[in-house]
Design a protein around this motif. Structure first.
Motif, PDB file in Angstrom:
ATOM      1  N   MET A   1       4.124 -10.349 -17.727  1.00  0.00           N
ATOM      2  CA  MET A   1       3.298 -10.098 -16.547  1.00  0.00           C
ATOM      3  C   MET A   1       3.948  -9.027 -15.672  1.00  0.00           C
ATOM      4  O   MET A   1       3.280  -8.117 -15.196  1.00  0.00           O
ATOM      5  CB  MET A   1       3.104 -11.395 -15.758  1.00  0.00           C
ATOM      6  N   ALA A   2       5.250  -9.126 -15.473  1.00  0.00           N
ATOM      7  CA  ALA A   2       5.963  -8.152 -14.645  1.00  0.00           C
ATOM      8  C   ALA A   2       5.798  -6.743 -15.201  1.00  0.00           C
ATOM      9  O   ALA A   2       5.568  -5.788 -14.451  1.00  0.00           O
ATOM     10  CB  ALA A   2       7.443  -8.523 -14.549  1.00  0.00           C
ATOM     11  N   MET A   3       5.889  -6.605 -16.513  1.00  0.00           N
ATOM     12  CA  MET A   3       5.741  -5.299 -17.146  1.00  0.00           C
ATOM     13  C   MET A   3       4.324  -4.740 -16.934  1.00  0.00           C
ATOM     14  O   MET A   3       4.149  -3.555 -16.670  1.00  0.00           O
ATOM     15  CB  MET A   3       6.038  -5.422 -18.645  1.00  0.00           C
ATOM     16  N   MET A   4       3.333  -5.621 -16.991  1.00  0.00           N
ATOM     17  CA  MET A   4       1.942  -5.185 -16.848  1.00  0.00           C
ATOM     18  C   MET A   4       1.595  -4.783 -15.411  1.00  0.00           C
ATOM     19  O   MET A   4       0.788  -3.886 -15.200  1.00  0.00           O
ATOM     20  CB  MET A   4       0.986  -6.299 -17.293  1.00  0.00           C
ATOM     21  N   ILE A   5       2.189  -5.448 -14.425  1.00  0.00           N
ATOM     22  CA  ILE A   5       1.756  -5.216 -13.041  1.00  0.00           C
ATOM     23  C   ILE A   5       2.681  -4.304 -12.232  1.00  0.00           C
ATOM     24  O   ILE A   5       2.309  -3.884 -11.145  1.00  0.00           O
ATOM     25  CB  ILE A   5       1.559  -6.554 -12.284  1.00  0.00           C
ATOM     26  N   LYS A   6       3.843  -3.975 -12.767  1.00  0.00           N
ATOM     27  CA  LYS A   6       4.801  -3.188 -11.986  1.00  0.00           C
ATOM     28  C   LYS A   6       4.232  -1.842 -11.528  1.00  0.00           C
ATOM     29  O   LYS A   6       4.302  -1.502 -10.346  1.00  0.00           O
ATOM     30  CB  LYS A   6       6.095  -2.975 -12.768  1.00  0.00           C
ATOM     31  N   THR A   7       3.660  -1.075 -12.436  1.00  0.00           N
ATOM     32  CA  THR A   7       3.128   0.243 -12.068  1.00  0.00           C
ATOM     33  C   THR A   7       1.934   0.136 -11.120  1.00  0.00           C
ATOM     34  O   THR A   7       1.913   0.828 -10.095  1.00  0.00           O
ATOM     35  CB  THR A   7       2.778   1.057 -13.332  1.00  0.00           C
ATOM     36  N   PRO A   8       0.933  -0.726 -11.397  1.00  0.00           N
ATOM     37  CA  PRO A   8      -0.180  -0.827 -10.449  1.00  0.00           C
ATOM     38  C   PRO A   8       0.253  -1.284  -9.046  1.00  0.00           C
ATOM     39  O   PRO A   8      -0.253  -0.771  -8.048  1.00  0.00           O
ATOM     40  CB  PRO A   8      -1.123  -1.856 -11.082  1.00  0.00           C
ATOM     41  N   ILE A   9       1.211  -2.199  -8.973  1.00  0.00           N
ATOM     42  CA  ILE A   9       1.679  -2.661  -7.658  1.00  0.00           C
ATOM     43  C   ILE A   9       2.437  -1.555  -6.938  1.00  0.00           C
ATOM     44  O   ILE A   9       2.252  -1.343  -5.744  1.00  0.00           O
ATOM     45  CB  ILE A   9       2.540  -3.940  -7.795  1.00  0.00           C
ATOM     46  N   THR A  10       3.263  -0.841  -7.667  1.00  0.00           N
ATOM     47  CA  THR A  10       3.998   0.283  -7.070  1.00  0.00           C
ATOM     48  C   THR A  10       3.029   1.322  -6.530  1.00  0.00           C
ATOM     49  O   THR A  10       3.185   1.804  -5.395  1.00  0.00           O
ATOM     50  CB  THR A  10       4.957   0.914  -8.106  1.00  0.00           C
ATOM     51  N   ASN A  11       2.022   1.680  -7.317  1.00  0.00           N
ATOM     52  CA  ASN A  11       1.019   2.657  -6.871  1.00  0.00           C
ATOM     53  C   ASN A  11       0.245   2.149  -5.663  1.00  0.00           C
ATOM     54  O   ASN A  11      -0.037   2.906  -4.733  1.00  0.00           O
ATOM     55  CB  ASN A  11       0.053   2.996  -8.009  1.00  0.00           C
ATOM     56  N   PHE A  12      -0.102   0.864  -5.664  1.00  0.00           N
ATOM     57  CA  PHE A  12      -0.824   0.248  -4.551  1.00  0.00           C
ATOM     58  C   PHE A  12       0.002   0.331  -3.262  1.00  0.00           C
ATOM     59  O   PHE A  12      -0.490   0.738  -2.214  1.00  0.00           O
ATOM     60  CB  PHE A  12      -1.152  -1.206  -4.891  1.00  0.00           C
ATOM     61  N   MET A  13       1.284  -0.024  -3.349  1.00  0.00           N
ATOM     62  CA  MET A  13       2.147   0.015  -2.165  1.00  0.00           C
ATOM     63  C   MET A  13       2.341   1.447  -1.667  1.00  0.00           C
ATOM     64  O   MET A  13       2.337   1.688  -0.459  1.00  0.00           O
ATOM     65  CB  MET A  13       3.494  -0.640  -2.491  1.00  0.00           C
ATOM     66  N   ASP A  14       2.509   2.384  -2.585  1.00  0.00           N
ATOM     67  CA  ASP A  14       2.646   3.790  -2.190  1.00  0.00           C
ATOM     68  C   ASP A  14       1.396   4.262  -1.448  1.00  0.00           C
ATOM     69  O   ASP A  14       1.490   4.975  -0.443  1.00  0.00           O
ATOM     70  CB  ASP A  14       2.888   4.681  -3.411  1.00  0.00           C
ATOM     71  N   THR A  15       0.224   3.845  -1.933  1.00  0.00           N
ATOM     72  CA  THR A  15      -1.040   4.226  -1.286  1.00  0.00           C
ATOM     73  C   THR A  15      -1.146   3.605   0.100  1.00  0.00           C
ATOM     74  O   THR A  15      -1.561   4.282   1.056  1.00  0.00           O
ATOM     75  CB  THR A  15      -2.248   3.803  -2.151  1.00  0.00           C
ATOM     76  N   LEU A  16      -0.795   2.336   0.241  1.00  0.00           N
ATOM     77  CA  LEU A  16      -0.835   1.692   1.557  1.00  0.00           C
ATOM     78  C   LEU A  16       0.029   2.459   2.553  1.00  0.00           C
ATOM     79  O   LEU A  16      -0.398   2.732   3.678  1.00  0.00           O
ATOM     80  CB  LEU A  16      -0.336   0.243   1.478  1.00  0.00           C
ATOM     81  N   LEU A  17       1.225   2.812   2.140  1.00  0.00           N
ATOM     82  CA  LEU A  17       2.154   3.506   3.028  1.00  0.00           C
ATOM     83  C   LEU A  17       1.669   4.915   3.351  1.00  0.00           C
ATOM     84  O   LEU A  17       1.738   5.359   4.501  1.00  0.00           O
ATOM     85  CB  LEU A  17       3.543   3.528   2.389  1.00  0.00           C
ATOM     86  N   GLU A  18       1.152   5.613   2.351  1.00  0.00           N
ATOM     87  CA  GLU A  18       0.624   6.963   2.576  1.00  0.00           C
ATOM     88  C   GLU A  18      -0.556   6.922   3.542  1.00  0.00           C
ATOM     89  O   GLU A  18      -0.637   7.709   4.487  1.00  0.00           O
ATOM     90  CB  GLU A  18       0.202   7.578   1.243  1.00  0.00           C
ATOM     91  N   ASN A  19      -1.451   5.960   3.324  1.00  0.00           N
ATOM     92  CA  ASN A  19      -2.613   5.831   4.204  1.00  0.00           C
ATOM     93  C   ASN A  19      -2.238   5.387   5.605  1.00  0.00           C
ATOM     94  O   ASN A  19      -2.883   5.769   6.582  1.00  0.00           O
ATOM     95  CB  ASN A  19      -3.642   4.873   3.600  1.00  0.00           C
ATOM     96  N   LEU A  20      -1.166   4.611   5.732  1.00  0.00           N
ATOM     97  CA  LEU A  20      -0.677   4.224   7.056  1.00  0.00           C
ATOM     98  C   LEU A  20      -0.263   5.469   7.829  1.00  0.00           C
ATOM     99  O   LEU A  20      -0.619   5.632   8.997  1.00  0.00           O
ATOM    100  CB  LEU A  20       0.492   3.240   6.932  1.00  0.00           C
ATOM    101  N   GLY A  21       0.471   6.342   7.162  1.00  0.00           N
ATOM    102  CA  GLY A  21       0.914   7.595   7.814  1.00  0.00           C
ATOM    103  C   GLY A  21      -0.255   8.468   8.219  1.00  0.00           C
ATOM    104  O   GLY A  21      -0.249   9.069   9.297  1.00  0.00           O
ATOM    105  N   GLU A  22      -1.305   8.507   7.397  1.00  0.00           N
ATOM    106  CA  GLU A  22      -2.481   9.337   7.707  1.00  0.00           C
ATOM    107  C   GLU A  22      -3.377   8.692   8.764  1.00  0.00           C
ATOM    108  O   GLU A  22      -3.960   9.392   9.591  1.00  0.00           O
ATOM    109  CB  GLU A  22      -3.283   9.591   6.437  1.00  0.00           C
TER     110      GLU A  22
END
Length: 132
Positions: free
Chosen positions: A108-129
């Motif tokens: 499960m960790a292998m399957m969700i690591k990239t989508p979760i990382t991308n999701f968190m990066d998007t949240l932070l980027e959108n927070l800044g914008e």
């Protein structure tokens, strides 16, 4: 499994960033374009779904004015937390980092690591914008 985003500088005070994030309805503004559903359940809980993904209910677990907000899964099936660490650099400059902590089997960790990382990066980027 632990994932942390790089720190992001935001041109707002620590209090302004914290006040924005404790209003859970504001998370709708931070969601990726692939958001399929967002629903504020109450002042401490919201539901969201990204296209092709199951619905997730997050609830506020902790808040430490004006330094930290911890959201967690409302279900015990997939226990995890999403933490925002908020650090004042100057009067109108704040550094924010998101971290994810969850208990998952290796597959499960292998399957969700990239989508979760991308999701968190998007949240932070959108927070800044959003907080410009």
């Amino acid at each position: 499994m632990y994932i942390e985003t790089p720190k992001k500088n935001i041109s707002k005070s620590q209090e302004q960033v914290f006040d924005f994030l404790i209003e859970l309805k504001n998370f709708e503004k931070l969601m990726p374009n692939s958001i399929d559903k967002f629903e504020l359940i109450n002042e401490d809980r919201f539901l969201f779904a990204l296209k092709g993904m199951p619905e997730i209910v997050l609830q506020r677990k902790e808040q430490h004015p004006h330094n930290k907000i911890v959201l967690g899964a409302a279900s015990d099936k997939l226990p995890f937390t999403l933490t925002a660490d908020i650090l004042s650099i100057a009067d109108n400059e704040t550094q924010v980092a998101l971290s994810f902590q969850g208990e998952f089997n290796a597959m499960m960790a292998m399957m969700i690591k990239t989508p979760i990382t991308n999701f968190m990066d998007t949240l932070l980027e959108n927070l800044g914008e959003t907080l410009v």
